[in-house]
Design an enzyme around this catalytic site. Sequence first.
Site, PDB file in Angstrom:
ATOM      1  NE  ARG A   2      -3.469   2.469  -0.478  1.00 32.24           N
ATOM      2  CZ  ARG A   2      -4.293   1.776   0.454  1.00 32.24           C
ATOM      3  NH1 ARG A   2      -5.212   2.306   1.095  1.00 32.24           N
ATOM      4  NH2 ARG A   2      -4.573   0.243   0.317  1.00 32.24           N
ATOM      5  CD  GLN A  39       1.713 -11.607  -7.730  1.00 30.87           C
ATOM      6  OE1 GLN A  39       2.330 -11.089  -6.768  1.00 30.87           O
ATOM      7  NE2 GLN A  39       0.693 -11.559  -8.146  1.00 30.87           N
ATOM      8  CB  THR A  50      -4.694 -10.912  -3.611  1.00 32.55           C
ATOM      9  OG1 THR A  50      -5.908 -10.962  -4.062  1.00 32.55           O
ATOM     10  CG2 THR A  50      -4.088  -9.803  -2.792  1.00 32.55           C
ATOM     11  CG  ASP A 100      -0.830  -5.657   3.747  1.00 36.41           C
ATOM     12  OD1 ASP A 100      -1.577  -6.924   3.843  1.00 36.41           O
ATOM     13  OD2 ASP A 100      -1.180  -5.007   2.984  1.00 36.41           O
ATOM     14  N   GLY A 123     -12.302  -5.267   1.208  1.00 33.48           N
ATOM     15  CA  GLY A 123     -13.180  -6.024   0.619  1.00 33.48           C
ATOM     16  C   GLY A 123     -14.707  -6.129   1.685  1.00 33.48           C
ATOM     17  CE  LYS A 140      34.987  -3.143  24.251  1.00 34.66           C
ATOM     18  NZ  LYS A 140      36.217  -2.988  23.389  1.00 34.66           N
ATOM     19  CG  ASN A 197      40.084  -0.404  24.968  1.00 34.00           C
ATOM     20  OD1 ASN A 197      40.333   0.985  24.639  1.00 34.00           O
ATOM     21  ND2 ASN A 197      38.987  -1.214  24.604  1.00 34.00           N
TER      22      ASN A 197
HETATM   23  C1  UD1 Z   1      -6.891  -7.182   0.345  1.00 33.69           C
HETATM   24  C2  UD1 Z   1      -8.333  -7.959   0.062  1.00 33.69           C
HETATM   25  C3  UD1 Z   1      -9.325  -7.021   0.520  1.00 33.69           C
HETATM   26  C4  UD1 Z   1      -9.048  -7.057   2.216  1.00 33.69           C
HETATM   27  C5  UD1 Z   1      -7.722  -6.770   2.591  1.00 33.69           C
HETATM   28  C6  UD1 Z   1      -7.431  -6.837   4.051  1.00 33.69           C
HETATM   29  C7  UD1 Z   1      -8.272  -8.632  -2.263  1.00 33.69           C
HETATM   30  C8  UD1 Z   1      -8.284  -8.484  -3.634  1.00 33.69           C
HETATM   31  N1  UD1 Z   1      -8.400  -7.669  -1.509  1.00 33.69           N
HETATM   32  O1  UD1 Z   1      -6.991  -5.907  -0.132  1.00 33.69           O
HETATM   33  O2  UD1 Z   1     -10.676  -7.596   0.328  1.00 33.69           O
HETATM   34  O3  UD1 Z   1     -10.133  -6.485   2.687  1.00 33.69           O
HETATM   35  O4  UD1 Z   1      -6.676  -7.202   1.835  1.00 33.69           O
HETATM   36  O5  UD1 Z   1      -6.304  -6.326   4.485  1.00 33.69           O
HETATM   37  O6  UD1 Z   1      -7.327  -9.818  -1.872  1.00 33.69           O
HETATM   38  N2  UD1 Z   1       0.156  -8.969  -2.993  1.00 33.69           N
HETATM   39  C9  UD1 Z   1       0.735  -9.873  -3.727  1.00 33.69           C
HETATM   40  N3  UD1 Z   1       0.745  -9.789  -4.816  1.00 33.69           N
HETATM   41  C10 UD1 Z   1      -0.057  -8.651  -5.710  1.00 33.69           C
HETATM   42  C11 UD1 Z   1      -0.993  -8.102  -4.721  1.00 33.69           C
HETATM   43  C12 UD1 Z   1      -0.760  -7.959  -3.615  1.00 33.69           C
HETATM   44  O7  UD1 Z   1       1.679 -10.475  -3.393  1.00 33.69           O
HETATM   45  O8  UD1 Z   1      -0.308  -8.808  -7.010  1.00 33.69           O
HETATM   46  C13 UD1 Z   1       0.227  -8.869  -1.686  1.00 33.69           C
HETATM   47  C14 UD1 Z   1       0.618  -7.644  -0.803  1.00 33.69           C
HETATM   48  O9  UD1 Z   1       2.069  -7.533  -0.690  1.00 33.69           O
HETATM   49  C15 UD1 Z   1       0.017  -7.643   0.650  1.00 33.69           C
HETATM   50  C16 UD1 Z   1      -1.245  -8.582   0.198  1.00 33.69           C
HETATM   51  O10 UD1 Z   1      -0.918  -9.356  -0.913  1.00 33.69           O
HETATM   52  O11 UD1 Z   1       0.770  -8.333   1.502  1.00 33.69           O
HETATM   53  C17 UD1 Z   1      -2.357  -7.722   0.130  1.00 33.69           C
HETATM   54  O12 UD1 Z   1      -2.490  -6.668  -1.104  1.00 33.69           O
HETATM   55  P1  UD1 Z   1      -3.137  -5.279  -0.949  1.00 33.69           P
HETATM   56  O13 UD1 Z   1      -2.868  -4.756  -2.481  1.00 33.69           O
HETATM   57  O14 UD1 Z   1      -2.579  -4.646   0.324  1.00 33.69           O
HETATM   58  O15 UD1 Z   1      -4.515  -5.587  -0.808  1.00 33.69           O
HETATM   59  P2  UD1 Z   1      -5.542  -4.845  -0.258  1.00 33.69           P
HETATM   60  O16 UD1 Z   1      -6.400  -3.754  -1.315  1.00 33.69           O
HETATM   61  O17 UD1 Z   1      -5.433  -4.317   1.131  1.00 33.69           O
HETATM   62 CA    CA Z   2      -3.370  -4.566   2.390  1.00 35.43          CA
END
Ligand code: UD1
Ligand code: CA
Length: 473
Positions: free
Chosen positions: A15, A84, A90, A114, A149, A365, A400
């Site tokens: 996004r 990964q 996650t 994030d 979530g 400078k 200079n």
């Molecule tokens: C996640 C939570 C959600 C919570 C929210 C809070 C899960 C399934 N959901 O959702 O419940 O309310 O954060 O901000 O965990 N990432 C990886 N590998 C992946 C996917 C994501 O490293 O395969 C990292 C992303 O870079 C990011 C973080 O995990 O830093 C969260 O991922 P994101 O896809 O933003 O999760 P949300 O949908 O926000």
């Molecule tokens: Ca997020």
Amino acid sequence: MALNVVIMAAGKGTRMKSARPKVLHRLAGRALLDHVLDTAHGLSGTNGPTPAEGAAPVHVVVVTGFGASQVQACVGARGQCVRQEPQLGTGHAVQQAVPALDALAPVTLVLNGDVPLVRTETARALVQACAGERLALLTVELDDPGGYGRFLRDAQGRVLGIVEHKDASPEQRGIHEVYTGILAAPTAALARWVAALRDDNAQREFYLTDIVAMAVAQGVPVVAAQPASQTEVLGVNSPVQLAELERLYQREQAHALMEAGVRLADPARLDLRGTLACGADVEIDVNCIFEGAVSLGDGVRIGANCYIRQAHIEAGAVIHPFTHIDGEAAGVKVGEGALVGPYARLRPGAELGPEVHIGNFVEVKNSTLARGAKANHLAYLGDATVGERVNYGAGSITANYDGAHKHRTVIEADAHIGSNCVLVAPVTVGAGATIGGGSTIAKDAPAGQLTVARARQATLPGWKRPRKDKAGG
Ligand code: UD1
Ligand code: CA
């Protein structure tokens, strides 16, 4: 006792609609990930049950994927990176981190790359709530819980699990208690749980949040803690959210400055991207940007629209509007009671002594100006040593750079440099010397005397301006 910290930073951040990995987008001038790494390392030495245990090391594992090499470069020596590939959610991210964890550390804290503003104290409270025995989750009540979530509880308020927004029923979407993306889990149990995750959900991802229901099913106590403020746990998923969080963060910083006595013309028009140390009675007008480490002494006034980075400004100095100060690595120093600007530019290594005046369109400078020296209009001072009370005329410059090397210009105390002079370095102007306007000075000018280096003015008697011949004449 050692502590594991997993930072999830592999996601693309679809996004954001950007080629740059989301965790490298900047908040207050630094990558989101820099903020999260600060939180993690802030826990070092503080997570043992008793101070007697001494420094407790933090073992940081960063999960990278999208833009892995850029993300790894940002992490540097601040953590161990694991890949990964592909990014399957996650839960899958934490699966990749498990082999890199310190198995002897009883607690593993999971941070979202994030969610940049989690305070170390909040994370520490979660680690303590876990204590290697419980699953501790950071939750928050949001007016607008969209996208997060949702926390499911039974009639008695006991935690049942977390349902992701995309999987939630309309009724569940009405829940305002959301998961912040931050949890602390017993290390061994976490490894077991993530190994058992399945991707039978709306996004076909392995959700870390599914471990909550597993813990409940296995009778592991689940506890929820809340942060001190919502700002701490807001996630960045889009440019709009990034900008909103930036404003919230800036407002908090502005309020903290005002509470310490700084007078801001408008707290909504200040941007602090680093640290700003202020003495008493500091006044800052609108639209100023401060970056890196900046200090302002007692009574300093900063005019509107100034950009100031890596600089120490001493008591009583006044920086007039539209001044650009960037100390980079060498820093900039502005002495007591100095006046700078409007429209001045101070570059790395500019050191202004007390009561120095630098006026409009003057660039300095790698130069030192001693007490009371003045360069008030349209001038350049590069690699120069300027003595006390020197007056440096409008339009004068130090030449200079010879195309290969930089050379120094020395202007001793009380010298007057006329307007529009070129001082070809290396060159010295002696104490009390006067340089006639329009001179190009390539040899040392002696102290106390007038030196002029330009063609003498001549008037040609009888000279007539050419005229056009009359037509047909
Ligand atoms: C996640 C939570 C959600 C919570 C929210 C809070 C899960 C399934 N959901 O959702 O419940 O309310 O954060 O901000 O965990 N990432 C990886 N590998 C992946 C996917 C994501 O490293 O395969 C990292 C992303 O870079 C990011 C973080 O995990 O830093 C969260 O991922 P994101 O896809 O933003 O999760 P949300 O949908 O926000
Ligand atoms: Ca997020």
